[in-house]
Motif scaffolding. Structure first.
Motif: not given
Length: 127
Positions: A124-125, A12-14, A84-85, A89-90
C-alpha cells in the motif's frame, strides 16, 4: 498447497521504496522462469516483471520500468523485486509466480504461462 511464499509487503509513503522476496521450500527455482504480478482492488491481475532462469534476462511492464528491479539468487532459492519511487498507483497485492522451462533466457509475461503462484503480499502506497 502453497509452494511459493512472498514477503516484504507493507505500507509506505509516496516516493519511498520496498523490497519483496519470494522463496520456496518445495520448488527449486533453478529450473523456473520467475515472474511478479500484481492485482489492485477491482482490477485484473497484471504483469510486473520477470526474470529468466539464469538471471541474465529480465522484462518489465512499462508502468514500472526504471523504478522496479527484479533479481534472483538461485543459491538461496529466492527472487526479489526492488521497488523504488513508489506511487499510489502501485498499491496492490503482489504475487510471485514460477514457470518450469528448459530455456535459461526465456521470459513469460502472461498469467496463463505460469504454473505456480504464491498467496501474495500486500503493498500500500499512501499519498
Amino acid at each position: 498447497q502453497v509452494q511459493l511464499v512472498e514477503s516484504g509487503g507493507g505500507l509506505v509513503q509516496d516516493g519511498n521504496s520496498l523490497s519483496l522476496s519470494c522463496t520456496s521450500s518445495k520448488v527449486s527455482f533453478n529450473n523456473y522462469t520467475m515472474g511478479w504480478f500484481r492485482q489492485a482492488p477491482g482490477k485484473e491481475r497484471e504483469f510486473v516483471a520477470a526474470i529468466g532462469r539464469s538471471g541474465g534476462s529480465t522484462y518489465y511492464a512499462d508502468s514500472v520500468k526504471g523504478r522496479f528491479t527484479v533479481s534472483r539468487d538461485n543459491a538461496k532459492n529466492t527472487v526479489y523485486l526492488q521497488m523504488n519511487s513508489l506511487k499510489p498507483g502501485d498499491t496492490a497485492v503482489y504475487y510471485c509466480a514460477a514457470r518450469l522451462t528448459p530455456y535459461k533466457t526465456f521470459i513469460y509475461s502472461a498469467t496463463r504461462d505460469y504454473e505456480l503462484w504464491g498467496q501474495g503480499t500486500h503493498v500500500t502506497v499512501s499519498s
